[in-house]
Design a protein around this motif. Structure first.
Motif, PDB file in Angstrom:
ATOM      1  N   GLY A 157       0.891  -1.036  -0.105  1.00 40.51           N
ATOM      2  CA  GLY A 157       0.349   0.086  -0.151  1.00 40.51           C
ATOM      3  C   GLY A 157       0.882   1.277  -0.042  1.00 40.51           C
ATOM      4  N   VAL A 158       0.504   2.961   0.372  1.00 38.57           N
ATOM      5  CA  VAL A 158       0.992   3.685  -0.104  1.00 38.57           C
ATOM      6  C   VAL A 158       0.488   4.290   1.647  1.00 38.57           C
ATOM      7  CG1 VAL A 158       0.682   5.800  -1.055  1.00 38.57           C
ATOM      8  CG2 VAL A 158       1.181   3.797  -2.512  1.00 38.57           C
ATOM      9  N   GLU A 159       1.666   4.618   2.126  1.00 36.53           N
ATOM     10  CA  GLU A 159       1.029   5.550   3.345  1.00 36.53           C
ATOM     11  C   GLU A 159       1.286   6.663   3.353  1.00 36.53           C
ATOM     12  OE1 GLU A 159       3.529   4.041   7.672  1.00 36.53           O
ATOM     13  OE2 GLU A 159       5.138   5.284   6.557  1.00 36.53           O
ATOM     14  N   VAL A 160       0.403   7.116   4.185  1.00 35.22           N
ATOM     15  CA  VAL A 160       0.327   8.755   4.056  1.00 35.22           C
ATOM     16  C   VAL A 160       0.577   9.439   5.389  1.00 35.22           C
ATOM     17  CG1 VAL A 160      -1.229  10.439   3.232  1.00 35.22           C
ATOM     18  CG2 VAL A 160      -1.320   8.564   2.104  1.00 35.22           C
ATOM     19  N   LYS A 161       1.941  10.577   5.106  1.00 33.70           N
ATOM     20  CA  LYS A 161       2.220  11.113   6.331  1.00 33.70           C
ATOM     21  C   LYS A 161       2.126  12.536   6.073  1.00 33.70           C
ATOM     22  CE  LYS A 161       5.964   8.086   7.194  1.00 33.70           C
ATOM     23  NZ  LYS A 161       7.287   7.579   7.987  1.00 33.70           N
ATOM     24  N   VAL A 162       1.556  13.282   8.066  1.00 24.32           N
ATOM     25  CA  VAL A 162       1.964  15.115   7.683  1.00 24.32           C
ATOM     26  C   VAL A 162       2.742  15.579   8.701  1.00 24.32           C
ATOM     27  CG1 VAL A 162      -0.199  16.584   7.757  1.00 24.32           C
ATOM     28  CG2 VAL A 162      -0.948  15.007   6.624  1.00 24.32           C
ATOM     29  N   ASP A 163       4.135  15.981   8.133  1.00 23.02           N
ATOM     30  CA  ASP A 163       4.948  16.490   9.333  1.00 23.02           C
ATOM     31  C   ASP A 163       5.457  15.113  10.480  1.00 23.02           C
ATOM     32  OD1 ASP A 163       4.575  18.773   8.487  1.00 23.02           O
ATOM     33  OD2 ASP A 163       3.649  19.639  10.000  1.00 23.02           O
ATOM     34  N   GLY A 164       5.390  14.317   9.197  1.00 22.85           N
ATOM     35  CA  GLY A 164       5.838  13.073  10.001  1.00 22.85           C
ATOM     36  C   GLY A 164       5.330  11.991  10.321  1.00 22.85           C
ATOM     37  N   SER A 205       3.653  16.568  -1.980  1.00 19.00           N
ATOM     38  CA  SER A 205       4.765  15.845  -1.388  1.00 19.00           C
ATOM     39  C   SER A 205       5.444  17.541  -0.757  1.00 19.00           C
ATOM     40  CB  SER A 205       4.815  15.228  -2.181  1.00 19.00           C
ATOM     41  OG  SER A 205       4.468  14.412  -1.342  1.00 19.00           O
ATOM     42  N   PHE A 206       4.876  18.832  -0.999  1.00 18.82           N
ATOM     43  CA  PHE A 206       5.752  19.752  -0.461  1.00 18.82           C
ATOM     44  C   PHE A 206       5.826  20.943   0.733  1.00 18.82           C
ATOM     45  CE2 PHE A 206       5.280  24.718  -1.803  1.00 18.82           C
ATOM     46  CZ  PHE A 206       7.030  24.906  -1.973  1.00 18.82           C
ATOM     47  N   ASN A 207       6.688  20.774   1.450  1.00 23.06           N
ATOM     48  CA  ASN A 207       6.406  21.941   2.513  1.00 23.06           C
ATOM     49  C   ASN A 207       6.330  23.370   2.456  1.00 23.06           C
ATOM     50  OD1 ASN A 207       6.464  23.489   4.854  1.00 23.06           O
ATOM     51  ND2 ASN A 207       8.344  21.938   5.739  1.00 23.06           N
ATOM     52  N   ALA A 208       5.426  24.606   2.265  1.00 14.82           N
ATOM     53  CA  ALA A 208       4.889  25.030   2.008  1.00 14.82           C
ATOM     54  C   ALA A 208       5.871  26.349   2.669  1.00 14.82           C
ATOM     55  CB  ALA A 208       3.704  25.772   1.819  1.00 14.82           C
ATOM     56  N   LYS A 209       6.158  25.723   4.205  1.00 18.19           N
ATOM     57  CA  LYS A 209       7.104  26.702   4.898  1.00 18.19           C
ATOM     58  C   LYS A 209       8.796  27.003   4.164  1.00 18.19           C
ATOM     59  CE  LYS A 209       4.404  25.320   8.690  1.00 18.19           C
ATOM     60  NZ  LYS A 209       4.966  24.758  10.329  1.00 18.19           N
ATOM     61  N   ASP A 210       8.957  26.653   3.522  1.00 18.18           N
ATOM     62  CA  ASP A 210      10.364  26.623   2.932  1.00 18.18           C
ATOM     63  C   ASP A 210      10.012  27.208   1.720  1.00 18.18           C
ATOM     64  OD1 ASP A 210      11.260  24.933   4.614  1.00 18.18           O
ATOM     65  OD2 ASP A 210      11.093  22.461   3.904  1.00 18.18           O
ATOM     66  N   ALA A 211       8.984  27.757   1.042  1.00 18.76           N
ATOM     67  CA  ALA A 211       9.393  28.302  -0.143  1.00 18.76           C
ATOM     68  C   ALA A 211       8.523  29.067   0.186  1.00 18.76           C
ATOM     69  CB  ALA A 211       8.467  27.552  -1.378  1.00 18.76           C
ATOM     70  N   LYS A 212       8.998  30.347  -0.728  1.00 19.33           N
ATOM     71  CA  LYS A 212       7.722  31.563  -1.106  1.00 19.33           C
ATOM     72  C   LYS A 212       7.402  31.766  -2.249  1.00 19.33           C
ATOM     73  CE  LYS A 212      10.932  34.671   0.790  1.00 19.33           C
ATOM     74  NZ  LYS A 212      11.888  35.926   0.743  1.00 19.33           N
ATOM     75  N   PRO A 213       5.935  32.116  -2.481  1.00 15.44           N
ATOM     76  CA  PRO A 213       4.708  31.445  -3.115  1.00 15.44           C
ATOM     77  C   PRO A 213       5.091  32.356  -4.378  1.00 15.44           C
ATOM     78  CG  PRO A 213       3.779  32.682  -1.021  1.00 15.44           C
ATOM     79  CD  PRO A 213       4.856  32.268  -0.485  1.00 15.44           C
ATOM     80  N   PRO A 214       4.608  32.317  -5.452  1.00 20.13           N
ATOM     81  CA  PRO A 214       5.158  32.899  -6.770  1.00 20.13           C
ATOM     82  C   PRO A 214       4.092  34.214  -6.307  1.00 20.13           C
ATOM     83  CG  PRO A 214       3.539  30.570  -7.064  1.00 20.13           C
ATOM     84  CD  PRO A 214       3.890  30.739  -5.537  1.00 20.13           C
ATOM     85  N   ALA A 215       4.770  35.482  -6.730  1.00 20.49           N
ATOM     86  CA  ALA A 215       3.987  37.052  -7.056  1.00 20.49           C
ATOM     87  C   ALA A 215       2.681  37.064  -7.420  1.00 20.49           C
ATOM     88  CB  ALA A 215       4.778  37.695  -6.989  1.00 20.49           C
ATOM     89  N   GLU A 236       1.127  21.692   5.691  1.00 18.53           N
ATOM     90  CA  GLU A 236       2.353  20.783   6.175  1.00 18.53           C
ATOM     91  C   GLU A 236       2.649  20.095   4.860  1.00 18.53           C
ATOM     92  OE1 GLU A 236      -0.918  22.012   8.618  1.00 18.53           O
ATOM     93  OE2 GLU A 236      -0.728  21.115   6.549  1.00 18.53           O
ATOM     94  N   ALA A 237       3.925  19.213   5.199  1.00 20.88           N
ATOM     95  CA  ALA A 237       4.575  18.388   4.347  1.00 20.88           C
ATOM     96  C   ALA A 237       4.062  16.993   4.724  1.00 20.88           C
ATOM     97  CB  ALA A 237       5.819  18.422   4.967  1.00 20.88           C
ATOM     98  N   THR A 320      -3.617  21.701   6.878  1.00 21.70           N
ATOM     99  CA  THR A 320      -4.293  23.328   6.667  1.00 21.70           C
ATOM    100  C   THR A 320      -4.035  23.509   5.060  1.00 21.70           C
ATOM    101  OG1 THR A 320      -2.692  23.293   9.086  1.00 21.70           O
ATOM    102  CG2 THR A 320      -3.697  25.577   6.980  1.00 21.70           C
ATOM    103  N   VAL A 321      -5.076  23.867   4.181  1.00 20.65           N
ATOM    104  CA  VAL A 321      -4.784  24.124   3.362  1.00 20.65           C
ATOM    105  C   VAL A 321      -4.575  25.866   2.933  1.00 20.65           C
ATOM    106  CG1 VAL A 321      -6.436  23.769   0.992  1.00 20.65           C
ATOM    107  CG2 VAL A 321      -6.051  22.014   2.052  1.00 20.65           C
ATOM    108  N   LYS A 322      -3.861  26.314   2.015  1.00 19.90           N
ATOM    109  CA  LYS A 322      -3.505  27.318   2.086  1.00 19.90           C
ATOM    110  C   LYS A 322      -4.166  28.154   1.144  1.00 19.90           C
ATOM    111  CE  LYS A 322       0.384  30.921   2.144  1.00 19.90           C
ATOM    112  NZ  LYS A 322       1.432  31.168   1.487  1.00 19.90           N
ATOM    113  N   THR A 323      -4.777  28.839   0.207  1.00 18.42           N
ATOM    114  CA  THR A 323      -5.059  29.369  -0.532  1.00 18.42           C
ATOM    115  C   THR A 323      -5.283  30.690  -0.727  1.00 18.42           C
ATOM    116  OG1 THR A 323      -7.671  29.990   0.387  1.00 18.42           O
ATOM    117  CG2 THR A 323      -7.423  27.588  -1.021  1.00 18.42           C
ATOM    118  N   THR A 324      -4.537  31.052  -1.933  1.00 22.46           N
ATOM    119  CA  THR A 324      -4.703  32.595  -2.187  1.00 22.46           C
ATOM    120  C   THR A 324      -5.241  32.928  -3.455  1.00 22.46           C
ATOM    121  OG1 THR A 324      -1.973  32.304  -2.174  1.00 22.46           O
ATOM    122  CG2 THR A 324      -3.259  34.356  -2.683  1.00 22.46           C
ATOM    123  N   GLU A 325      -6.365  33.907  -2.786  1.00 24.12           N
ATOM    124  CA  GLU A 325      -6.967  34.786  -4.034  1.00 24.12           C
ATOM    125  C   GLU A 325      -6.706  35.824  -4.075  1.00 24.12           C
ATOM    126  OE1 GLU A 325     -11.211  34.611  -1.784  1.00 24.12           O
ATOM    127  OE2 GLU A 325     -11.176  32.520  -1.003  1.00 24.12           O
TER     128      GLU A 325
END
Length: 524
Positions: A157-164, A205-215, A236-237, A320-325
């Motif tokens: 199967g495929v194991e799903v982890k959120v922040d470890g 599979s991307f930690n949004a804290k480690d990157a700046k969202p595009p302007a 979260e990662a 946590t789903v982050k949206t930019t409107e």
């Protein structure tokens, strides 16, 4: 395996030869009593002498018997295979295909017992060694039964982890991707649908804290009024990896979706302390002010008192789903009022010379939300679509002090708007919030009619501009004016602060016209 080695036939031939020699020997002994002529013995050829004849006959008999025995053994020799599992002997089979067929049948049986799950039959390393034996009998049935008992199986199967943290295991990668897209589609359905159509998951599979969202490119942004979600990602990662597991541990997609979006509910009560405000409490508990207003509908005009018990219960999803409107609004520009003074007209008298026309401007905002709750608002661009034309009014100037021009200036130098006019956190926001230089300036000429504290606004100054307009300045830290003062446009009246229901140092600015609340951006 049972093996028989049949040597009886060869032994029988040998025994017959021995008997023949023994019989001839007895005849020789009897013949010694008879007289034989020496000449007869001497004249016989070598090959006719009886000992030679007897030896040759025995040799012929042995050769014939040997060849016959070899052919018999070869005709009754059975070929078979020794079977080993992980180097350990298991048994014998007549053909390796019988083992391979067993593996296929067992694999099919395990898969049928666990429909919809990727099952793997653990057979170990099976090797074969060819062998043969006289009248050998391979123990195929017993070997296959023993192998079947040694086989085990597991699910993949495929194991799903959120922040470890392990959330659960789903049957395959496609199911995991679809669940995560479904979580995103709750807050950004169009973007999630586009990702699904393109068969890609860009931020899973991307930690949004480690990157700046595009302007956001204001030129590329839609100019049509409305709200458009331009970015969606997880805070979260999120990690996914293939794993061997028990089939009982595989979760349904619906179950893991609910775990991700519902998480756990943490009931929380809080008693209001001295110096508290709604925004301060929200900041203290790292929740949106909207949660407080929603859970405590009894709060009116942001007024809370010491001892009030607030319900701060909030759903804590695993993700946590982050949206930019991108929000585009077209605001009306009210016609500026140009006053022409008439010294011959008494104070309070006026005459409209020309009616002005309203203009319009396009306002573009960036709004960031987390799980649907607003966490920040930012004005990106302000574009005039149509200029307003002024309304020209002639008024008397006799003994009139503190009358405004009808044209308002920014009350903060180098200002930046942090919250706009309108619905916010489920309730009306009566003005705009500005940060910048800490000196608060009169937006237009007028007479100070209030200096003091207002519920929610804290320290406040209200200026009456004597032309139907009033302006309100809230959350001040100190005053530079008093009631009754006539202040000129741009004159310093106070210092920016964070009194009242405020989450930080800023100015709350309102505009009222003939007692009706207005959007300040129409006049600034």
């Amino acid at each position: 395996m049972t093996v028989f080695r049949d040597k009886g036939r060869i032994q029988k031939v040998w025994n017959q030869a021995i008997q023949y020699f023994r019989h001839d020997r007895s005849q020789q002994l009897d013949g010694k009593t008879q007289q034989q002529s020496a000449s007869d013995q001497a004249n016989k050829p070598f090959w006719r002498k009886k000992p030679v004849q007897l030896a040759g006959g025995a040799l012929v008999l042995l050769t014939v018997a040997g060849f016959s025995g070899i052919q018999y053994v070869q005709a009754n020799t059975v070929e078979f295979y020794n079977v080993y599992m992980n180097g350990t002997a298991v048994g014998t089979v007549s053909d390796p295909q019988e083992v391979e067929q067993l593996v296929l049948l067992e694999t099919e049986e395990v898969q049928q017992a666990n429909p919809g799950i990727n099952m793997v039959l653990d057979t170990g390393t099976i090797t074969y060694e060819p062998d043969h034996a006289f009248k050998g009998t391979p123990e195929t049935a017993g070997t296959l039964d023993k192998l079947e008992g040694l086989f085990t199986s597991h699910a993949v199967g495929v194991e799903v982890k959120v922040d470890g943290k392990v959330i659960g295991i789903v049957k395959d990668q496609q199911t995991a991707d679809e669940v995560l897209l479904r979580v995103q589609s709750k807050f950004a359905p169009k973007l999630a649908a586009a990702k699904k159509e393109a068969k890609e998951v860009k931020s899973l599979s991307f930690n949004a804290k480690d990157a700046k969202p595009p302007a956001l490119d204001s030129k590329a942004a839609s100019k049509q009024p409305g709200r458009e979600v331009t970015e969606v990602e997880f805070i979260e990662a999120v990690m996914m990896e293939s794993i061997d597991t028990d089939p009982e541990q595989i979760m349904e997609a619906e179950a893991i979706y609910k775990m991700l979006v519902q998480g756990s509910i943490q009931p929380t009560k809080y008693t209001v302390q001295a110096g508290d405000c709604v925004g301060c409490i929200a900041q203290k508990f790292d929740i949106s002010p909207e949660v407080i207003y929603k859970n405590n509908a009894w709060i009116k005009d942001d007024k809370i008192t010491i001892g009030d018990v607030l319900d701060l219960t909030v759903l804590q999803p695993e993700l946590t789903v982050k949206t930019t409107e991108n929000l585009v609004e077209v605001e009306t520009i009210e016609p500026p009022v140009e006053i022409k003074k008439n010294a011959s007209m008494r104070v309070g008298e006026s005459k409209t010379i020309a009616n002005g026309t309203a203009g319009s401007k396009r306002m573009t905002y960036r709004i960031v939300k987390q799980n649907g709750y607003v966490v920040s608002e930012e004005l990106l661009t302000k574009e005039v679509i149509k200029e307003a034309t002024p309304k020209i009014v002639e008024r008397g100037t006799k003994v009139v002090l503190g009358e405004g021009s009808g044209r308002f200036a920014m009350p903060v130098s180098g200002s930046r708007m942090t919250s706009k006019f309108g619905k916010r956190w489920g309730r009306m926001h009566n003005g705009i919030d500005l940060t910048g230089n800490k000196s608060i300036l009169a937006s237009d000429t007028g007479k100070v009619e209030f200096v003091g504290t207002k519920p929610g606004l804290g320290k406040t100054v209200i200026i009456n501009h004597k032309n139907g307009y009033k302006t309100v300045y809230g959350h001040l830290s100190s005053y530079n004016t008093k009631v009754g003062d006539i202040v000129e446009k741009g004159e310093k009246i106070a210092i920016m602060g964070s009194t009242g229901n405020s989450t930080g140092v800023h100015l709350h600015f309102e505009v009222h016209k003939d007692g009706v609340l207005q959007n300040p951006l129409k006049y600034l």
